[in-house]
Write a protein that holds these residues in place. Structure first.
Motif, PDB file in Angstrom:
ATOM      1  N   PRO A 121       0.843  -1.206   0.000  1.00 20.92           N
ATOM      2  CA  PRO A 121       0.000   0.000   0.000  1.00 20.92           C
ATOM      3  C   PRO A 121       0.874   1.250   0.000  1.00 20.92           C
ATOM      4  CG  PRO A 121      -0.826  -1.590   1.587  1.00 20.92           C
ATOM      5  CD  PRO A 121       0.475  -2.148   1.076  1.00 20.92           C
ATOM      6  N   GLY A 122       0.503   2.230  -0.781  1.00 24.37           N
ATOM      7  CA  GLY A 122       1.279   3.481  -0.841  1.00 24.37           C
ATOM      8  C   GLY A 122       2.370   3.447  -1.907  1.00 24.37           C
ATOM      9  N   GLU A 123       2.655   2.260  -2.466  1.00 18.79           N
ATOM     10  CA  GLU A 123       3.714   2.168  -3.484  1.00 18.79           C
ATOM     11  C   GLU A 123       3.125   2.216  -4.896  1.00 18.79           C
ATOM     12  OE1 GLU A 123       7.397  -0.441  -1.639  1.00 18.79           O
ATOM     13  OE2 GLU A 123       6.083  -1.358  -3.118  1.00 18.79           O
ATOM     14  N   SER A 124       3.907   2.762  -5.801  1.00 23.15           N
ATOM     15  CA  SER A 124       3.543   2.739  -7.223  1.00 23.15           C
ATOM     16  C   SER A 124       4.825   2.863  -8.029  1.00 23.15           C
ATOM     17  CB  SER A 124       2.603   3.901  -7.552  1.00 23.15           C
ATOM     18  OG  SER A 124       3.247   5.148  -7.306  1.00 23.15           O
ATOM     19  N   HIS A 125       4.755   2.535  -9.315  1.00 24.22           N
ATOM     20  CA  HIS A 125       5.918   2.759 -10.169  1.00 24.22           C
ATOM     21  C   HIS A 125       5.570   3.756 -11.268  1.00 24.22           C
ATOM     22  CE1 HIS A 125       4.523   0.541 -13.733  1.00 24.22           C
ATOM     23  NE2 HIS A 125       3.958  -0.297 -12.886  1.00 24.22           N
ATOM     24  N   GLY A 126       6.584   4.324 -11.874  1.00 23.56           N
ATOM     25  CA  GLY A 126       6.369   5.296 -12.928  1.00 23.56           C
ATOM     26  C   GLY A 126       6.101   4.619 -14.270  1.00 23.56           C
ATOM     27  N   VAL A 127       5.374   5.332 -15.110  1.00 24.18           N
ATOM     28  CA  VAL A 127       5.116   4.872 -16.487  1.00 24.18           C
ATOM     29  C   VAL A 127       5.789   5.887 -17.408  1.00 24.18           C
ATOM     30  CG1 VAL A 127       3.352   4.330 -18.209  1.00 24.18           C
ATOM     31  CG2 VAL A 127       2.890   3.904 -15.770  1.00 24.18           C
ATOM     32  N   PRO A 128       6.936   5.533 -17.997  1.00 25.78           N
ATOM     33  CA  PRO A 128       7.665   6.524 -18.796  1.00 25.78           C
ATOM     34  C   PRO A 128       7.006   6.785 -20.144  1.00 25.78           C
ATOM     35  CG  PRO A 128       8.871   4.438 -18.734  1.00 25.78           C
ATOM     36  CD  PRO A 128       7.664   4.259 -17.855  1.00 25.78           C
ATOM     37  N   TYR A 129       7.189   8.022 -20.601  1.00 24.56           N
ATOM     38  CA  TYR A 129       6.649   8.452 -21.892  1.00 24.56           C
ATOM     39  C   TYR A 129       7.073   7.492 -22.999  1.00 24.56           C
ATOM     40  CZ  TYR A 129       5.977  11.661 -25.898  1.00 24.56           C
ATOM     41  OH  TYR A 129       5.598  12.242 -27.081  1.00 24.56           O
ATOM     42  N   ARG A 130       8.300   6.971 -22.907  1.00 20.99           N
ATOM     43  CA  ARG A 130       8.851   6.148 -23.992  1.00 20.99           C
ATOM     44  C   ARG A 130       8.049   4.869 -24.267  1.00 20.99           C
ATOM     45  NH1 ARG A 130      14.236   5.412 -21.141  1.00 20.99           N
ATOM     46  NH2 ARG A 130      12.872   6.067 -19.447  1.00 20.99           N
ATOM     47  N   VAL A 131       7.241   4.373 -23.289  1.00 19.52           N
ATOM     48  CA  VAL A 131       6.475   3.139 -23.554  1.00 19.52           C
ATOM     49  C   VAL A 131       5.326   3.396 -24.532  1.00 19.52           C
ATOM     50  CG1 VAL A 131       7.029   2.215 -21.268  1.00 19.52           C
ATOM     51  CG2 VAL A 131       4.775   3.250 -21.647  1.00 19.52           C
ATOM     52  N   LEU A 132       5.055   4.691 -24.782  1.00 20.91           N
ATOM     53  CA  LEU A 132       3.970   5.044 -25.718  1.00 20.91           C
ATOM     54  C   LEU A 132       4.476   5.198 -27.147  1.00 20.91           C
ATOM     55  CD1 LEU A 132       2.398   7.900 -23.527  1.00 20.91           C
ATOM     56  CD2 LEU A 132       1.716   5.495 -23.562  1.00 20.91           C
TER      57      LEU A 132
END
Ligand SMILES: Cc1cc2nc3c(=O)[nH]c(=O)nc-3n(C[C@H](O)[C@H](O)[C@H](O)COP(=O)(O)OP(=O)(O)OC[C@H]3O[C@@H](n4cnc5c(N)ncnc54)[C@H](O)[C@@H]3O)c2cc1C
Length: 457
Positions: A362-373
């Motif tokens: 809980p409280g954790e997340s990861h980033g989604v970089p622009y490059r995956v798009l």
């Protein structure tokens, strides 16, 4: 394929039906997020959708609830997606609003209310919708590095749409595949997560069902009931949990239960089999509910999905491939355009295999970089949503609707900025993209930016 016969069609002249800045193909969560963002930020935007309404899996296939918008501590998917979900709540009746006003996770979908909310949001932001239209080809530039238009077929006929930028929100990366972008489909052996035929049951007694669960004194009662039904031949082998019951009200429930195996959602023949098998399974499950589950004795199957729900097809090869390691280590990237906290949720490819779940704390997340798009080899195309660039494990997490909205919003915003600055997708200034996303309500991680405000759509 060696025995497939081919014929040549004569070359044909087709009209150019439109010239726009941005074409968004697909009207699911990622396409809606993309189109609203692109148009709100000043781009002349056309959204093309093969059905007569928006919503993708959430309305076409009656997926019964929105996955969490929070990391169990705070909302992390904000912006357009959260606003649209809140607008759906407003469009539902008073009982619904009382029950779900403060809920951000697993909010049940009222598909008819949601379709109208999406229509309104699109029109208010100035997007031109074109429904009942299928995109089946792309027109590439001479050097092959960009898409100059797409080819669409509908009741009016065939036509080309000229555009400066394309957002492929088909969920299956149809446009990227047509443009020659490399992709993977499923696992090492080509195995795919199964489809599910979701449906709506009316005339159900929720109070009686609740008492049945409470009387058993533990949460395993429903699971054991399914096991008994399988042992007695009332249900086929396979998924034992009915986690996906979403109560729209005390007598109407959306159901996501059971699997249809071996369906490749990029093949019409498989989708046809999935539709027929899915409806048969739904009928069998209805009898199970009526005969085994208190509160469902009088249940009436009002609607099943127009299409079997598809969890997995193509994943594009992008400038970056988001991996399970990135997920597990809750990594942050300099070009983050969203955060994800939904668990890795891979459904079994056949009836005797297991499901795989991996949760962040809980409280954790990861980033989604622009490059995956950004698909390899094409300069003016973004692929948000279910087909974005990740490994198979992360696709099992990234694919859910809140994430699709966020990736869509980032793609549409990037397209509008690219148009303004006269650059390609890779020329967008990342700091500026992040600034606009934050200003328009998105959340990109701590520290929470001061002064970020929700956008009005
Ligand atoms: C059974 C099941 C249960 C799920 N449960 C949940 C859940 O509980 N909560 C949750 O948040 N997510 C859930 N998901 C995941 C989620 O629904 C999808 O992954 C998500 O909707 C993908 O969004 P998208 O916009 O990328 O694609 P989609 O929702 O698939 O939308 C794509 C749209 O593009 C259109 N389209 C496709 N190709 C073309 C073309 N060539 N021309 C014109 N139009 C085209 C389609 O008609 C569709 O409307 C579930 C998925 C399934 C299958």
């Amino acid at each position: 394929m060696s025995d497939v016969k081919h014929i040549s069609l004569p070359a044909q002249e087709i009209p150019v039906s439109r010239e726009v800045d941005v074409v968004v193909v697909g009207g699911g969560a990622s396409g809606i997020g993309a189109a609203v963002a692109a148009a709100s930020n000043g781009a002349r935007t056309l959204l093309i959708e093969q059905r007569g309404f928006l919503g993708g899996m959430g309305t076409v296939s009656l997926v019964p609830a929105f996955c969490p918008f929070t990391d169990k501590e705070k909302p992390i998917i904000r912006g357009i997606g959260m606003e649209l979900m809140e607008r759906m709540k407003e469009a539902c009746n008073a009982d619904y609003r009382r029950e779900y006003a403060d809920t951000l996770d697993w909010v049940p979908i009222d598909p008819e209310a949601l379709k109208r909310v999406y229509d309104d949001a699109l029109l208010e932001s100035g997007v031109e919708p074109l429904f009942h239209s299928f995109v089946y080809d792309v027109i590439k530039s001479g050097d092959g590095r960009s898409i100059e238009g797409i080819v669409v077929v509908n009741k009016t006929g065939r036509s080309a749409v000229r555009c400066s930028y394309v957002i492929d929100a088909t969920g299956d990366a149809d446009i990227a595949a047509l443009a020659g972008v490399p992709f993977q489909k499923g696992g090492e052996q080509g195995e795919l997560q199964p489809g599910s035929m979701c449906y709506l049951l009316a005339n159900v007694d929720r109070g009686r069902f609740r008492r049945f669960l409470e009387e058993s004194g533990d949460t395993g009662q429903l699971h054991r009931t399914v096991e008994r039904a399988i042992a007695e031949g009332a249900l086929p082998e396979g998924r034992k949990s009915i986690s996906g019951l979403a109560w729209v009200n005390d007598y109407l429930v959306g159901v996501n239960f059971g699997h249809v195996f071996g369906i490749d959602g990029t093949k019409a023949e498989d989708l046809t089999r999935g539709a027929i098998e899915g409806r048969r399974l739904a009928r069998r499950q209805l009898a199970f509910f009526q005969n085994y589950v208190p509160g469902f004795e009088q249940a009436h199957l009002v609607a099943s999905g127009e299409q079997v729900g598809i969890r997995e097809t193509r994943r594009i090869q992008g400038d970056y491939v988001l991996t399970a390691e990135d997920f597990m280590e809750a990594r942050t990237f300099p070009d983050d355009i969203a955060r994800n906290a939904y668990y890795i949720d891979i459904h079994m490819a056949h009836s005797k295999a297991n499901m795989h779940f991996t949760h962040l704390k809980p409280g954790e997340s990861h980033g989604v970089p622009y490059r995956v798009l950004l698909p390899l080899g094409i300069d003016n195309l973004w692929v948000p949503g279910r087909a974005a660039s990740s490994d198979r494990a992360v696709q099992g997490s990234l694919r859910v609707m809140p994430n699709c909205f966020a990736m869509g919003q980032a793609s549409g915003t990037a397209a509008a900025l690219a148009l303004r600055d006269g650059v390609g997708a890779r020329g967008v200034e990342i700091g500026e993209l992040q600034r606009v996303l934050l200003e328009q309500g998105a959340w990109l991680g701590e520290p929470a930016p001061s002064g970020s405000s929700a956008r009005g759509i």
